[in-house]
Design an enzyme around this catalytic site. Structure first.
Site, mmCIF file in Angstrom:
data_model
loop_
_atom_site.group_PDB
_atom_site.id
_atom_site.type_symbol
_atom_site.label_atom_id
_atom_site.label_comp_id
_atom_site.label_asym_id
_atom_site.label_seq_id
_atom_site.Cartn_x
_atom_site.Cartn_y
_atom_site.Cartn_z
ATOM 1 C CB CYS A 51 100.375 95.169 50.086
ATOM 2 S SG CYS A 51 99.656 93.341 50.603
ATOM 3 C CG HIS A 77 104.677 92.871 49.351
ATOM 4 N ND1 HIS A 77 104.510 93.945 50.190
ATOM 5 C CD2 HIS A 77 103.642 92.014 49.607
ATOM 6 C CE1 HIS A 77 103.755 93.400 51.050
ATOM 7 N NE2 HIS A 77 103.094 92.347 50.784
ATOM 8 C CD GLU A 107 107.876 95.474 49.504
ATOM 9 O OE1 GLU A 107 107.329 95.369 50.521
ATOM 10 O OE2 GLU A 107 107.419 95.856 48.326
#
Length: 206
Positions: A82, A188, A190
Site C-alpha cells: 500500500c 493489501h 494480508e
C-alpha cells in the site's frame, strides 16, 4: 534455506498497523521480526515495508528513523504494501509541500504517485478489484490474471516500465511494481484472502 527458516524483517516505519502484516506471515509458518535497527535490516533474508497514512508523514518517519539509506541500499528482496509501495516511487503529490511541489519519495522504482482520476467513481478506491498481468513473473506464480485483491487508496502509481500488474479504476494504475530486488503491491495482501497469501508465499520463495 526453507521458507520457515528465513529471517523476515518488517521495517518499523512508525506509521503502520503491523499486527495484521505479522499475522499474515505467521499463518505461512514464518515468524517475522519487527525492527527499525540497521543490524536487523541488513541481516534479513527478506524485508517488508508497510505503510498507512500520508506520504509526507511516512517519509518524515523514515528520515527521522534513519531508514532511507538502509532501504535504498537493500540487496535482499523487499516488498512494500500500500503506502509502503508508494514510498518506493520517485515522488508523490499527496500532501504536497508548501510550494505546491511533489513530496520526494525513495526513488527506487520509476514513476510518480498521483491522485486517481476516477470520473464518477467513488474515492477512495475501496474494496475488491481485479489485477491484470502476463502471468510470467515468479511473484505472481499461481495467481491467474483477473484475480481479486483488496484495495484502500486514493493515490496510485502511474503505469511504467516497472509495472508487473495493473488494475483499472477509472483508468489503469500500477497494482504491482518490481525493479531488481524491490517489489510493491498497492493492495493489501494480508487482507486479500487466498490470492494475497499466495503472493506472500511467492515473495518468500523468491
Amino acid at each position: 534455506m526453507t521458507v520457515s527458516n528465513q529471517k523476515l524483517v518488517i521495517i518499523d516505519t512508525g506509521c503502520a498497523n503491523l499486527a495484521s502484516v505479522r499475522m499474515a506471515f505467521e499463518r505461512l509458518g514464518v515468524q517475522p521480526q519487527v525492527s527499525r535497527e540497521a543490524a536487523d535490516i541488513e541481516a534479513a533474508d527478506k524485508l517488508i515495508l508497510p505503510g498507512v497514512g500520508t506520504a509526507v508523514a511516512a517519509m518524515k518517519n523514515l528520515n527521522e528513523r534513519g531508514l532511507v539509506p538502509l532501504i535504498r541500499a537493500a540487496r535482499q528482496p523487499l516488498l512494500g504494501f500500500c503506502l509502503g509501495m508508494q514510498m518506493l516511487a520517485e515522488a508523490s503529490e499527496e500532501s504536497m509541500n508548501d510550494e505546491g511541489g511533489l513530496i520526494d519519495c525513495l526513488g527506487i522504482v520509476p514513476g510518480k504517485i498521483r491522485l486517481m482520476e476516477v470520473g464518477n467513481l467513488r474515492l477512495p478506491h475501496m474494496g475488491w478489484n481485479q489485477i491484470e498481468h502476463d502471468e510470467t513473473h515468479p511473484l505472481l506464480k499461481g495467481i491467474p490474471s483477473g484475480s481479486y485483491f483488496y484495495f484502500v487508496h486514493s493515490y496510485a502509481l502511474e503505469v511504467t516500465g516497472a509495472t508487473l500488474a495493473t488494475c483499472d479504476y477509472g483508468q489503469p494504475f500500477t497494482a504491482i511494481v518490481g525493479r531488481d530486488n524491490f517489489f510493491g503491491a498497492q493492495f493489501h495482501p494480508e487482507r486479500s484472502g487466498p490470492a494475497g497469501a499466495r503472493l506472500l508465499q511467492n515473495f518468500l520463495e523468491l
